[in-house]
Design a protein around this motif. Structure first.
Motif, PDB file in Angstrom:
ATOM      1  N   SER A 133       0.829  -1.212   0.000  1.00  0.00           N
ATOM      2  CA  SER A 133       0.000   0.000   0.000  1.00  0.00           C
ATOM      3  C   SER A 133       0.857   1.253   0.000  1.00  0.00           C
ATOM      4  CB  SER A 133      -0.929   0.000   1.219  1.00  0.00           C
ATOM      5  OG  SER A 133      -1.812  -1.094   1.172  1.00  0.00           O
ATOM      6  N   ILE A 134       1.906   1.238   0.824  1.00  0.00           N
ATOM      7  CA  ILE A 134       2.788   2.406   0.897  1.00  0.00           C
ATOM      8  C   ILE A 134       3.404   2.702  -0.466  1.00  0.00           C
ATOM      9  CG2 ILE A 134       4.961   3.265   1.873  1.00  0.00           C
ATOM     10  CD1 ILE A 134       4.232   1.694   4.430  1.00  0.00           C
ATOM     11  N   LEU A 135       3.964   1.652  -1.084  1.00  0.00           N
ATOM     12  CA  LEU A 135       4.592   1.845  -2.395  1.00  0.00           C
ATOM     13  C   LEU A 135       3.575   2.279  -3.438  1.00  0.00           C
ATOM     14  CD1 LEU A 135       6.977  -1.273  -2.451  1.00  0.00           C
ATOM     15  CD2 LEU A 135       7.604   1.116  -2.097  1.00  0.00           C
ATOM     16  N   GLY A 136       2.371   1.714  -3.362  1.00  0.00           N
ATOM     17  CA  GLY A 136       1.346   2.057  -4.340  1.00  0.00           C
ATOM     18  C   GLY A 136       0.913   3.511  -4.254  1.00  0.00           C
ATOM     19  N   TYR A 137       0.606   3.967  -3.038  1.00  0.00           N
ATOM     20  CA  TYR A 137       0.127   5.344  -2.880  1.00  0.00           C
ATOM     21  C   TYR A 137       1.238   6.363  -3.104  1.00  0.00           C
ATOM     22  CZ  TYR A 137      -4.381   3.717  -1.166  1.00  0.00           C
ATOM     23  OH  TYR A 137      -5.614   3.141  -1.081  1.00  0.00           O
ATOM     24  N   LEU A 138       2.441   6.057  -2.624  1.00  0.00           N
ATOM     25  CA  LEU A 138       3.552   6.978  -2.885  1.00  0.00           C
ATOM     26  C   LEU A 138       3.882   7.022  -4.372  1.00  0.00           C
ATOM     27  CD1 LEU A 138       5.964   6.294   0.127  1.00  0.00           C
ATOM     28  CD2 LEU A 138       4.340   8.170  -0.167  1.00  0.00           C
ATOM     29  N   THR A 161      -2.690   7.673   4.084  1.00  0.00           N
ATOM     30  CA  THR A 161      -2.795   6.213   4.047  1.00  0.00           C
ATOM     31  C   THR A 161      -1.418   5.569   4.147  1.00  0.00           C
ATOM     32  OG1 THR A 161      -4.776   6.361   2.655  1.00  0.00           O
ATOM     33  CG2 THR A 161      -3.628   4.241   2.720  1.00  0.00           C
ATOM     34  N   ALA A 162      -0.452   6.119   3.396  1.00  0.00           N
ATOM     35  CA  ALA A 162       0.924   5.592   3.459  1.00  0.00           C
ATOM     36  C   ALA A 162       1.484   5.749   4.860  1.00  0.00           C
ATOM     37  CB  ALA A 162       1.799   6.318   2.437  1.00  0.00           C
ATOM     38  N   PHE A 163       1.177   6.895   5.499  1.00  0.00           N
ATOM     39  CA  PHE A 163       1.653   7.144   6.866  1.00  0.00           C
ATOM     40  C   PHE A 163       1.050   6.123   7.840  1.00  0.00           C
ATOM     41  CE2 PHE A 163       1.183   9.186  11.035  1.00  0.00           C
ATOM     42  CZ  PHE A 163       2.503   9.526  11.293  1.00  0.00           C
TER      43      PHE A 163
END
Length: 351
Positions: A133-138, A161-163
Motif C-alpha cells: 500500500s505504501i509503495l502504491g500510494y507513494l 494512508t501511506a503514513f
C-alpha cells in the motif's frame, strides 16, 4: 565337582574303585554327602538364576535399542513393564519415563517449528500488505508530479494512508523486537519506584481519543488512589497498552474498557484488571492465549493483523516481575487479570 570335594575330604581310600569308594563314603558319612550336595544345589541354582537375569537384561537392552527409532512416534507405548520381572521392573519404568520425556520433547520441538513457520508466514503477510500500500500510494503521488492531475485532497489522502500503513509496520517491528528481548536469557528489568494508579490513569487519558472514535468509553479506577510499588515502568506500560489495544481490536461490540487496580494487603500484591464487555473469547482458546505466535481462530483479518506476539510479551514481562496473568471470559465480560508483587524478591533486584 561334588565328587571331587567328597574324595578330597577323605583322608585315604579303603577301596580301589572310585564308585565303590563313593558308595562306602555315602554309607559311612551320609551327613557329609548331604551337606556337600545341598551346597552344590544352591550354587547351581544361583548360577542358573544369574544366567536367567543376564538373559533378561540382554533382552531388555535389545528392547531399548528398538525403542530409539520410535521416539518420534507418539503412538508408541514404550516397554511392557510387567514382562521384565520384579528386579528389572524399576529399570524398565525408568526407561519408559525417559522415552516419554523424549517423545514430549519431540512434540514440543515440532510445535515450536510449526509456530515459527506460522510466524514467518504471518510476519511476511503483515509486512508485505502495508508495504504494498505504501509503495502504491507513494507511487501515485510521485508519478503525478509532472502531470499534476491529482487534487491536493487526494494527495493528502494518499500520503495519510501511506503514513498509517507505516505505523502498522512500525508496530509489527516493535512487537518482534520486544518479544525477542523479553525471551532472552539475560533479559533484565529496569526496576524503579512507581505509582501504578497514576500510570493507569495516564494510559486511560492517552487512549481517550481512540476510544471515542471507536464508540468506547475507557476509564481507570484504583483502590487506594495511590498504589506505590517497584517495577519496570516502561515494560508495565507496554503490557497495559497491549491489553488495551487487544480490547479495541478483538472486543467486538464492546462499549467500555475499564482499567482497575486494588491492593491485596495480605499477600503484599496488587491485582490489575483490564476489562471489556465485547465478544467472548472461545473456551478452547483461553488456555493458549499466551502462547507465542498463537491467535484465536478467525481473529486474523485486514483490520486487526498482528503476529500473535502481544500476549506472549505480556506474559513474559509479568513473569519477569514475579507475577501471574490469566484471563476470564463469558458472554458479558472479558477480563485480563494480573497479579503483581508490590515489591520484588531481593534476588530479582539488580546488585
Amino acid at each position: 565337582m561334588g565328587i571331587g570335594i567328597v574324595l578330597m575330604i577323605q583322608p585315604h581310600w579303603d577301596t580301589n574303585n572310585l564308585w565303590s569308594e563313593l558308595v562306602r563314603i555315602s554309607q559311612q558319612s551320609p551327613a557329609t554327602v548331604g551337606i556337600v550336595g545341598g551346597i552344590l544345589l544352591i550354587v547351581w541354582l544361583l548360577l542358573l538364576w544369574q544366567f536367567y537375569q543376564q538373559t533378561k537384561l540382554s533382552e531388555l537392552i535389545v528392547a531399548v535399542n528398538k525403542l530409539v527409532p520410535q521416539v518420534g512416534d507418539t503412538k508408541s507405548q514404550g516397554l511392557q513393564v510387567k514382562r521384565w520381572g520384579r528386579r528389572l521392573q524399576p529399570l524398565a519404568e525408568n526407561v519408559n519415563g525417559v522415552f516419554e520425556a523424549a517423545q514430549q520433547a519431540m512434540v514440543e520441538e515440532h510445535e515450536i517449528e510449526r509456530s515459527k513457520d506460522e510466524m514467518v508466514t504471518n510476519v511476511s503477510h503483515d509486512l508485505r500488505t502495508p508495504l504494498t500500500s505504501i509503495l502504491g500510494y507513494l507511487g501515485l503521488i510521485i508519478n503525478d508530479s509532472e502531470q499534476q492531475k491529482l487534487q491536493r485532497e487526494e494527495i493528502m489522502k494518499y500520503a495519510q494512508t501511506a503514513f498509517d500503513k507505516s505505523g502498522q509496520m512500525q508496530s509489527l517491528v516493535e512487537d518482534l523486537f520486544d518479544y525477542t528481548q523479553v525471551h532472552q536469557v539475560d533479559f533484565k528489568l529496569h526496576w524503579a519506584p512507581l505509582d501504578l494508579a497514576a500510570l493507569l490513569q495516564q494510559l486511560a487519558v492517552n487512549y481517550e481519543l481512540e476510544a471515542e472514535e471507536k464508540g468506547v468509553v475507557i476509564s481507570a479506577v484504583s483502590n487506594p488512589t495511590v498504589i506505590e510499588m517497584v517495577g519496570d515502568p516502561d515494560r508495565l506500560a507496554r503490557v497495559f497498552m497491549n491489553l488495551i489495544n487487544n480490547a479495541f481490536k478483538y472486543g467486538e461490540g464492546a462499549t467500555f474498557v475499564r482499567l482497575s487496580a486494588k491492593v491485596m494487603p495480605d499477600d503484599n500484591q496488587v491485582e490489575i484488571r483490564v476489562t471489556n464487555n465485547g465478544a467472548k473469547i472461545p473456551d478452547e482458546s483461553i488456555k493458549r492465549l499466551f502462547d507465542r505466535f498463537y491467535r484465536v481462530e478467525g481473529s486474523r483479518n485486514t483490520k486487526t493483523g498482528g503476529t500473535g506476539l502481544g500476549l506472549a510479551i505480556v506474559n513474559g514481562v509479568i513473569n519477569a516481575h514475579g507475577g501471574q496473568v490469566r484471563v476470564e471470559s463469558d458472554d458479558a465480560i472479558t477480563s485480563f487479570i494480573i497479579n503483581l508483587p508490590l515489591t520484588p524478591e531481593e534476588d530479582e533486584l539488580p546488585d
